[in-house]
Design a protein around this motif. Sequence first.
Motif, mmCIF file in Angstrom:
data_model
loop_
_atom_site.group_PDB
_atom_site.id
_atom_site.type_symbol
_atom_site.label_atom_id
_atom_site.label_comp_id
_atom_site.label_asym_id
_atom_site.label_seq_id
_atom_site.Cartn_x
_atom_site.Cartn_y
_atom_site.Cartn_z
ATOM 1 N N ARG A 188 44.131 99.491 82.259
ATOM 2 C CA ARG A 188 44.923 99.912 83.412
ATOM 3 C C ARG A 188 45.053 101.435 83.440
ATOM 4 O O ARG A 188 45.168 102.070 82.408
ATOM 5 C CB ARG A 188 46.319 99.294 83.335
ATOM 6 C CG ARG A 188 47.207 99.570 84.532
ATOM 7 C CD ARG A 188 48.518 98.800 84.407
ATOM 8 N NE ARG A 188 49.376 99.358 83.346
ATOM 9 C CZ ARG A 188 50.300 98.658 82.705
ATOM 10 N NH1 ARG A 188 50.462 97.375 82.950
ATOM 11 N NH2 ARG A 188 51.042 99.239 81.791
ATOM 12 N N GLN B 27 47.990 90.880 105.432
ATOM 13 C CA GLN B 27 47.035 90.402 104.448
ATOM 14 C C GLN B 27 45.673 90.236 105.115
ATOM 15 O O GLN B 27 45.545 89.513 106.107
ATOM 16 C CB GLN B 27 47.495 89.064 103.864
ATOM 17 C CG GLN B 27 48.898 89.091 103.276
ATOM 18 C CD GLN B 27 49.014 90.020 102.077
ATOM 19 O OE1 GLN B 27 48.103 90.115 101.264
ATOM 20 N NE2 GLN B 27 50.144 90.704 101.966
ATOM 21 N N SER C 253 41.421 89.612 104.341
ATOM 22 C CA SER C 253 40.398 89.225 103.371
ATOM 23 C C SER C 253 39.028 89.375 104.003
ATOM 24 O O SER C 253 38.827 89.064 105.177
ATOM 25 C CB SER C 253 40.601 87.773 102.914
ATOM 26 O OG SER C 253 41.824 87.624 102.231
ATOM 27 N N GLU D 86 42.329 95.575 90.580
ATOM 28 C CA GLU D 86 43.506 95.483 91.444
ATOM 29 C C GLU D 86 44.131 96.872 91.570
ATOM 30 O O GLU D 86 44.454 97.503 90.560
ATOM 31 C CB GLU D 86 44.524 94.503 90.869
ATOM 32 C CG GLU D 86 44.002 93.074 90.752
ATOM 33 C CD GLU D 86 45.039 92.130 90.187
ATOM 34 O OE1 GLU D 86 46.209 92.557 90.024
ATOM 35 O OE2 GLU D 86 44.695 90.972 89.894
ATOM 36 N N THR E 161 42.551 94.176 96.234
ATOM 37 C CA THR E 161 41.943 93.530 95.074
ATOM 38 C C THR E 161 40.452 93.365 95.334
ATOM 39 O O THR E 161 40.050 92.912 96.420
ATOM 40 C CB THR E 161 42.572 92.148 94.811
ATOM 41 O OG1 THR E 161 43.960 92.305 94.542
ATOM 42 C CG2 THR E 161 41.907 91.468 93.624
ATOM 43 N N LEU F 186 37.055 92.165 88.029
ATOM 44 C CA LEU F 186 38.236 92.152 88.880
ATOM 45 C C LEU F 186 38.944 93.496 88.791
ATOM 46 O O LEU F 186 39.209 93.991 87.693
ATOM 47 C CB LEU F 186 39.195 91.039 88.459
ATOM 48 C CG LEU F 186 40.469 90.878 89.310
ATOM 49 C CD1 LEU F 186 40.119 90.445 90.723
ATOM 50 C CD2 LEU F 186 41.428 89.886 88.667
ATOM 51 N N SER G 55 47.121 99.275 93.475
ATOM 52 C CA SER G 55 48.386 99.204 94.205
ATOM 53 C C SER G 55 49.043 100.574 94.291
ATOM 54 O O SER G 55 48.887 101.417 93.401
ATOM 55 C CB SER G 55 49.351 98.215 93.540
ATOM 56 O OG SER G 55 49.673 98.633 92.222
ATOM 57 N N TRP H 220 45.786 101.204 88.892
ATOM 58 C CA TRP H 220 44.464 100.572 89.018
ATOM 59 C C TRP H 220 44.264 99.699 87.773
ATOM 60 O O TRP H 220 44.166 100.200 86.664
ATOM 61 C CB TRP H 220 43.378 101.646 89.102
ATOM 62 C CG TRP H 220 42.023 101.158 89.544
ATOM 63 C CD1 TRP H 220 41.241 100.223 88.941
ATOM 64 C CD2 TRP H 220 41.282 101.608 90.690
ATOM 65 N NE1 TRP H 220 40.068 100.053 89.629
ATOM 66 C CE2 TRP H 220 40.065 100.887 90.710
ATOM 67 C CE3 TRP H 220 41.539 102.550 91.683
ATOM 68 C CZ2 TRP H 220 39.094 101.094 91.690
ATOM 69 C CZ3 TRP H 220 40.567 102.745 92.659
ATOM 70 C CH2 TRP H 220 39.359 102.031 92.663
ATOM 71 N N LYS H 221 44.211 98.367 87.974
ATOM 72 C CA LYS H 221 44.093 97.422 86.864
ATOM 73 C C LYS H 221 42.693 96.816 86.811
ATOM 74 O O LYS H 221 42.020 96.679 87.834
ATOM 75 C CB LYS H 221 45.119 96.293 87.012
ATOM 76 C CG LYS H 221 46.569 96.735 86.979
ATOM 77 C CD LYS H 221 47.488 95.535 87.135
ATOM 78 C CE LYS H 221 48.956 95.935 87.125
ATOM 79 N NZ LYS H 221 49.853 94.765 87.304
ATOM 80 N N TYR H 222 42.294 96.422 85.583
ATOM 81 C CA TYR H 222 40.991 95.812 85.363
ATOM 82 C C TYR H 222 41.155 94.492 84.617
ATOM 83 O O TYR H 222 42.006 94.366 83.733
ATOM 84 C CB TYR H 222 40.094 96.742 84.541
ATOM 85 C CG TYR H 222 39.956 98.137 85.101
ATOM 86 C CD1 TYR H 222 38.999 98.438 86.061
ATOM 87 C CD2 TYR H 222 40.794 99.166 84.658
ATOM 88 C CE1 TYR H 222 38.875 99.724 86.574
ATOM 89 C CE2 TYR H 222 40.671 100.454 85.162
ATOM 90 C CZ TYR H 222 39.711 100.725 86.122
ATOM 91 O OH TYR H 222 39.591 101.990 86.617
ATOM 92 N N ASP I 71 40.616 91.548 99.083
ATOM 93 C CA ASP I 71 41.895 91.216 99.709
ATOM 94 C C ASP I 71 42.693 92.501 99.853
ATOM 95 O O ASP I 71 42.927 93.212 98.867
ATOM 96 C CB ASP I 71 42.676 90.213 98.867
ATOM 97 C CG ASP I 71 41.976 88.865 98.788
ATOM 98 O OD1 ASP I 71 41.451 88.413 99.823
ATOM 99 O OD2 ASP I 71 41.944 88.275 97.691
#
Length: 289
Positions: free
Chosen positions: A203, A79, A81, A237, A250, A235, A239, A219-221, A72
């Motif tokens: 993160r 947006q 996908s 993410e 994502t 996963l 931003s 950058w998140k995990y 996404d």
Amino acid sequence: IFTNTHHKTKHMKYFLLTALDSLAFLTSCRTLQNIQKPSAGAAHQSQEQQYKAAVVAKAQTAQCVTAKINMDVDADGKQISCGGSLKMKRDDVIQLSLTFLGFEVGRLEFTPKDVLVVDRIHKQYSRASYSEVDFLRQADLDFYTLQSLFWNEIFTPGSRDVRSQLNRFRLAASGDHTSLLLTDAPKLNYQFLTRTSSALLDRVTVDGKSTADQGQFVWKYDNFTTLSGKPFPALMEVSINGMGKKAGFTLALSRLNNDSGWPTRTTVSTKYTQIKATSLLDKLAGMAQ
């Protein structure tokens, strides 16, 4: 993915230090209660080094990581996908294939030497060095830094051996998490937030050394699973904040494996037209539209 104009992307060279300063100040007032007991000199350092080593030990030992993806994208408020695949070979290549209705619409390939973007829809491509791609240059991202981000590993910019650089990280406890702070890099500050109980990297936050800097990269995990006996996030993410408009993407991974039987380099058809490197990120954002 990132479609800001040039005068905005230039700000990615620096990121806001405010958030990191606040976190560092607050966490410096707390003890590393889940890492160490009060002790003197050598024992104190030993416990910190043990925790840093535990974080590094979580890294994948397999040479390859492959997965199906759902992606996404949030670019300029749009947006998007799409599906696709992620294929990585350590110290060699990161391939991100984007598909729509079962057909590949674009491909992004990182190697230590350069970056390749292929636009299947318009039969165009661009191959450029990292210094020729505005976002990568301004954010000080090279292949090995990107590799660490995709592989869920801590890193020190400009060095391929983080184990030899562990003394540069400062630890700070915050609730159930422990931060590894790298503040001696010349351009940017790096915060690696880990789960204290498991030493898993949760993160990565990158921002600049001045409160005047206008951006933050995160950058998140999440959704960790087991791959070849090691934890790996299903996963991711990503931003970009503080630049007027939020942008990011994502990646939801499935069918994770360590397959190695795939081509590590993309061959571009002679029927494709090469475009300028400055159009790389704009073209990528438009691939799935």
